[in-house]
Design an enzyme around this catalytic site. Sequence first.
Site, PDB file in Angstrom:
ATOM      1  N   ARG A   1       2.279 -10.102  34.668  1.00 19.25           N
ATOM      2  CA  ARG A   1       1.551 -10.523  35.518  1.00 19.25           C
ATOM      3  C   ARG A   1       0.215  -9.117  35.005  1.00 19.25           C
ATOM      4  O   ARG A   1       0.073  -8.527  34.338  1.00 19.25           O
ATOM      5  CB  ARG A   1       2.376  -9.510  36.849  1.00 19.25           C
ATOM      6  CG  ARG A   1       2.749  -8.668  36.887  1.00 19.25           C
ATOM      7  CD  ARG A   1       2.694  -8.757  38.460  1.00 19.25           C
ATOM      8  NE  ARG A   1       3.436  -9.279  38.880  1.00 19.25           N
ATOM      9  CZ  ARG A   1       3.364 -10.301  39.917  1.00 19.25           C
ATOM     10  NH1 ARG A   1       2.888  -9.507  40.676  1.00 19.25           N
ATOM     11  NH2 ARG A   1       4.158 -11.088  40.366  1.00 19.25           N
TER      12      ARG A   1
ATOM     13  N   GLU B   1       2.551 -19.292  47.276  1.00 20.96           N
ATOM     14  CA  GLU B   1       3.400 -19.206  48.218  1.00 20.96           C
ATOM     15  C   GLU B   1       1.711 -18.684  49.420  1.00 20.96           C
ATOM     16  O   GLU B   1       1.406 -17.900  49.100  1.00 20.96           O
ATOM     17  CB  GLU B   1       4.578 -18.586  48.889  1.00 20.96           C
ATOM     18  CG  GLU B   1       5.177 -18.503  49.730  1.00 20.96           C
ATOM     19  CD  GLU B   1       6.303 -17.080  49.740  1.00 20.96           C
ATOM     20  OE1 GLU B   1       6.189 -16.568  49.390  1.00 20.96           O
ATOM     21  OE2 GLU B   1       7.047 -17.521  50.817  1.00 20.96           O
TER      22      GLU B   1
ATOM     23  N   LYS C   1       0.524  -9.200  48.339  1.00 23.33           N
ATOM     24  CA  LYS C   1       0.548  -8.719  49.563  1.00 23.33           C
ATOM     25  C   LYS C   1       1.198  -7.827  50.155  1.00 23.33           C
ATOM     26  O   LYS C   1       1.069  -7.756  50.986  1.00 23.33           O
ATOM     27  CB  LYS C   1       1.378 -10.697  49.585  1.00 23.33           C
ATOM     28  CG  LYS C   1       0.144 -11.872  49.193  1.00 23.33           C
ATOM     29  CD  LYS C   1       0.955 -12.667  49.262  1.00 23.33           C
ATOM     30  CE  LYS C   1       0.302 -13.916  48.001  1.00 23.33           C
ATOM     31  NZ  LYS C   1       1.753 -14.302  47.479  1.00 23.33           N
TER      32      LYS C   1
END
Length: 566
Positions: free
Chosen positions: A262, A37, A272
């Site tokens: 992850r 994204e 982020k």
Amino acid sequence: MSTADSRAAIDFIRVIINDDLRSNRFGGRVHTRFPPEPNGYLHIGHAKSLCLNFGIAADYGGKCNLRFDDTDPTKEEAEYVESMIRDIRWLGFDWGDRLFYASDYFEQLYQWAITLIKKGRAYVCDLSSDQVREYRGTLTEPGKNSPYRDRSVEESLDLFARMRAGEFPDGSRTLRAKIDMASPNLNMRDPVMYRILRAEHYRQGSAWCVYPMYDWTHGQSDSIEGITHSICTLEFENHRPLYDWFLDELGIYHPQQIEFARLNLTYTVMSKRRLLPLVQAGIVRGWDDPRLPTLQGLRRRGCTPEAIREFCRRIGVAKTDSVVDIGLLEHCLREDLNKRSPRVMAVLHPLRVVIDNYPEGKVEELDAVNNPEDPAAGSRKVPFSRVLYIEQEDFMEEPPRKFFRLSPGREVRLRWAYFLKCVSVVKDPGTGALTELHCTYDPATRGGDSPDGRKVKATLHWVSAAHALDAEVRLYDHLFTKENPSDVEEGQDWMANVNPRSLEVLAGCKVEPSLAGAAPESRYQFERLGYFCVDPDSASGKLVFNRTATLRDTWAKVQKAEQQEG
Ligand code: ATP
Ligand code: MG
């Protein structure tokens, strides 16, 4: 090798792909995608996903698309798209002509939504977002049906068209999938597919005032692109039933979603959501601050794409979450930099040395090997003269037992040069601080060896005072004081663990003249000190270096100790 052995050597995702190839599930195709994204900068966690997706495509002779998952106009920007493209190229990956944007599929997604409404599988709901949440129920309690759930197909079609036409205020209605409000999986309790939102999209402008949700977008985008294996992180595991439901209800081509763990790293934060406040609060100097795990930060720090890819190879891919020691990344970096970095001499804390028996005004050009690991790197000349700088910590007036470097009366070797002996020290009469050493050199030891076989116990780096260039050197330490930044006392948040000493700026450092004009991002080993690279803040006459890594490899030590124990 038996089948079991060859399976052990590959990760579980490649095992699935091999099975799919054997059963010809996707007609022998392997097609992955990397779907960021564009709402921030890429970090080393994304590198893991990039290496996995592009790596699989390369291993199987398949393809990997780059797709921007851009369905939230309030967070996404063209600037992020550009920076991501730059970073992915830098890491060494190539998507050919397959650069896609989910926002390009908005019209198709809208038409597919109409298909679901017509099938009675989606409806326009007039509940507010708070009410939708209230009706959803909890993990232990089933949800309640929306009072609008059974409105007619015609009415939903009409309302959905008018939602798109901009007749209703933001947030006043949604389009929802009609699945099961009692499902144990909350994602299946009539999830929202569209919301009304008047916001400029960075690519679509104001063409839309209804925006598709991530879950409604992702699988259909994969389907449009003919993706075979849609690899994502574990938090999407319980979204997979919804991913499958949408594709099955539409009856369109159906990729396989696969989840993996992850990457988490010690002493840093990755998401982020956490990087942004560090930038905004000025704790770091920007998204490319060399202390951040962003790809731009790592790049500015002096990290190579090769080291990052090797790191990703070594951590592998698993199905359970874990935390990787940041020392492993540094280890991969040192291994790579050791092979490729030219050696130079730099003095970070200069101490003046006058060689009393070296002629005034004389300059010699001595041969210095550029990289002992790489004979092809050749050699260079370094100037030697009567006044030099050495490192302050390489001298002690009263050395303890195990200090073998320079002290009064002791002889050491100057790298690529001569034996040097300290005869006296000069101190500031006011403060008593050491200001200068007086030494003698042995002209017979040129190149660093004594013809009489005399041995010395230390070799020091140095620069010629008259020829050295001034430099600023930035030393970095971990951004957090704790391995796990979230490990805090009651009432504190993770910001409390920010390391106040993560950056130390040294001014007045001295580097050898061959570094004049060194371009930003050039990487060097400063002999005995570590790996350094030129910061983009450098200008002609003003060199700035970042310390990429010290020479001490704590990770290799830990490994060795573990092997000895085991
Ligand atoms: P962040 O929380 O940092 O914003 P994200 O998951 O929201 O991460 P996306 O832009 O959606 O970021 O991620 C693009 C791809 O990278 C996704 O497939 C995602 O699963 C993967 N990814 C993101 N973070 C990691 C990580 N730490 N380790 C491995 N893969 C990751
Ligand atoms: Mg995200």
